[in-house]
Design a protein around this motif. Structure first.
Motif, mmCIF file in Angstrom:
data_model
loop_
_atom_site.group_PDB
_atom_site.id
_atom_site.type_symbol
_atom_site.label_atom_id
_atom_site.label_comp_id
_atom_site.label_asym_id
_atom_site.label_seq_id
_atom_site.Cartn_x
_atom_site.Cartn_y
_atom_site.Cartn_z
ATOM 1 N N VAL A 1 0.860 -1.182 0.000
ATOM 2 C CA VAL A 1 0.000 0.000 0.000
ATOM 3 C C VAL A 1 0.898 1.235 0.000
ATOM 4 N N LEU A 2 0.626 2.170 -0.906
ATOM 5 C CA LEU A 2 1.447 3.364 -1.044
ATOM 6 C C LEU A 2 0.571 4.603 -0.878
ATOM 7 N N ALA A 3 1.116 5.609 -0.202
ATOM 8 C CA ALA A 3 0.379 6.858 -0.008
ATOM 9 C C ALA A 3 1.371 8.012 -0.052
ATOM 10 N N ARG A 4 0.911 9.182 -0.559
ATOM 11 C CA ARG A 4 1.826 10.313 -0.632
ATOM 12 C C ARG A 4 1.072 11.634 -0.667
ATOM 13 N N LEU B 1 19.396 3.327 -6.082
ATOM 14 C CA LEU B 1 18.664 4.278 -6.920
ATOM 15 C C LEU B 1 19.242 5.688 -6.809
ATOM 16 N N GLY B 2 20.320 5.826 -6.020
ATOM 17 C CA GLY B 2 20.950 7.125 -5.843
ATOM 18 C C GLY B 2 20.279 7.988 -4.793
ATOM 19 N N ILE B 3 19.487 7.375 -3.903
ATOM 20 C CA ILE B 3 18.759 8.111 -2.871
ATOM 21 C C ILE B 3 19.415 7.844 -1.521
ATOM 22 N N VAL C 1 10.862 9.803 1.595
ATOM 23 C CA VAL C 1 10.173 8.527 1.405
ATOM 24 C C VAL C 1 10.339 7.676 2.659
ATOM 25 N N PHE C 2 9.226 7.216 3.215
ATOM 26 C CA PHE C 2 9.241 6.284 4.333
ATOM 27 C C PHE C 2 8.888 4.891 3.818
ATOM 28 N N GLU D 1 8.350 5.871 -9.840
ATOM 29 C CA GLU D 1 8.267 7.279 -9.420
ATOM 30 C C GLU D 1 7.877 7.413 -7.950
ATOM 31 N N TRP D 2 7.285 6.374 -7.371
ATOM 32 C CA TRP D 2 6.873 6.415 -5.972
ATOM 33 C C TRP D 2 8.058 6.273 -5.015
ATOM 34 N N LEU D 3 9.201 5.891 -5.513
ATOM 35 C CA LEU D 3 10.370 5.725 -4.654
ATOM 36 C C LEU D 3 11.359 6.869 -4.764
ATOM 37 N N ARG D 4 11.019 7.898 -5.496
ATOM 38 C CA ARG D 4 11.942 9.011 -5.690
ATOM 39 C C ARG D 4 11.827 10.016 -4.553
ATOM 40 N N GLY D 5 12.981 10.517 -4.112
ATOM 41 C CA GLY D 5 12.998 11.513 -3.052
ATOM 42 C C GLY D 5 14.409 11.920 -2.705
#
Length: 365
Positions: free
Chosen positions: A66-69, A326-328, A79-80, A157-161
């Motif tokens: 489940v993803l939320a933003r 991913l470079g994060i 990103v948590f 895109e949900w893992l970018r930050g």
């Protein structure tokens, strides 16, 4: 809703009270069984609760993740990430509270961290950074089934930050980066013979003695990176060999696990092992890269300042490595003593749960 628990049918709430006491929220999460591969009930509950109680969030579902933003247009995004699954239940459910300690399967690994994330997701309506929350499945089993890997493939895109915070248990301090891991098999060969005429054969088990001597003599490397100390490890974890009680064995296989500091790549770790075991047949069976601390990123410095403590190096592998790849920049930060993870005695001081919420609220509000 009814669910089986320790052979009994118990009532489970249709929703989680995300804005309530995060300690109670932790207990509610623990009381929904979610052994790896069987997270659907908990994922449904998390999704339903977020949709009903956090209308300020965009919510999507990916399998049992489940993803939320938020989408506030902030200059930076944090990103948590936290996994919903646990290891198999070991007569340690339902949850129980004894004084200031909460007991139960997953209290440490990592429903306490999930509760922190859910509480912040529902209550931080105007954070100074945009926020993404990823609750994923199948972390405790083979990497090919890890829900975070599926999210990376299907919803990258949900893992970018600018910073990822994996809320794995860290005793309430920032554990930066993580070790890499590599597993190899060292093989010795010989020639079979009857044990009554052992001199006619070559004993492969005896030949493994030199490998074991090298392991015992190996000096552990200790590395400091960005003020964080990483202690490497090299251990024999399995040995097999032998044909029958009256046969000189012609093969012996030793499995070795190497935990290496994140300043080394898996290829460099393999080269080191080939040097240690020079002259012996060595095959790599599994590996995963580590993650550098990443504490130089401005948003990471903000988090460290909010904790008021000193970061330490993560001894072990966690999904921070996926973000690092991913470079994060990524760190571990969550309630619970990691040495209690996967044990029947899992328990977490309630002060660590509320303490982590307070730190992250100070960091984000």
């Amino acid at each position: 809703m009814l669910t089986a628990r320790n052979g009994n049918l118990c009532a489970v709430a249709d929703t989680l009270h995300l804005s309530a006491d995060p300690v109670d929220l932790t207990a509610a999460l623990v009381d929904v069984p979610s052994v790896s591969g069987d997270e659907a009930e908990l994922a449904d509950l998390v999704e339903r609760s977020l949709r009903e109680q956090a209308p300020h969030l965009e919510v999507v579902r990916s399998g049992n993740s489940v993803l939320a933003r938020t989408n506030l247009g902030r200059a930076e995004r944090v990103v948590f990430a936290g996994h919903l699954d646990t290891v198999p239940i070991n007569d340690n459910m339902p949850s129980r509270r004894e004084g200031d300690v909460l007991h139960g399967c997953g209290t440490v690994d990592m429903k306490g961290g999930d509760a922190v994330m859910l509480h912040l997701a529902a209550t931080l309506r105007e954070p100074r950074h945009d926020l993404t929350f990823v609750f994923y499945d199948c972390e405790e089993i083979e990497a090919s089934r890890n829900g975070l890997g599926r999210v990376e493939r299907d919803l990258p895109e949900w893992l970018r930050g600018g910073l990822a915070i994996v809320c794995e248990p860290s005793d309430g301090v920032v554990e930066a980066g993580c070790q890499g891991t590599i597993r190899v098999e060292v093989r010795t060969t010989g020639r079979r013979a009857h044990t009554a005429r052992g001199w006619m054969g070559e004993n492969a088990v005896h030949a493994m003695g030199e490998v074991l001597r090298r392991l015992q003599a190996h000096e552990t490397r200790v590395v400091e990176i960005d003020g964080c100390t990483y202690r490497e490890g090299l251990q024999a974890v399995k040995i097999t060999g032998g044909v029958a009680g009256n046969v000189v064995p012609d093969e012996c296989v030793l499995t070795v696990n190497h935990r290496f500091a994140p300043d080394r790549s898996p290829a460099e770790a393999e080269a080191h092992l080939r040097e240690v075991f020079a002259g012996f047949d060595l095959v790599v069976t599994d590996f995963a890269a580590g993650a550098l601390p990443g504490l130089s990123a401005p948003v990471a410095k903000e988090l460290v300042a909010a904790t008021g403590g000193t970061p330490v190096g993560k001894l072990g592998w966690t999904d921070v490595a996926r973000f690092a790849a991913l470079g994060i920049p990524a760190v571990n930060f969550g309630p619970g003593d990691p040495t209690l993870a996967h044990t029947q005695q899992e328990n977490v001081p309630v002060s660590q749960i509320t303490g982590c919420v307070d730190v992250l609220r100070r960091f984000l509000a």
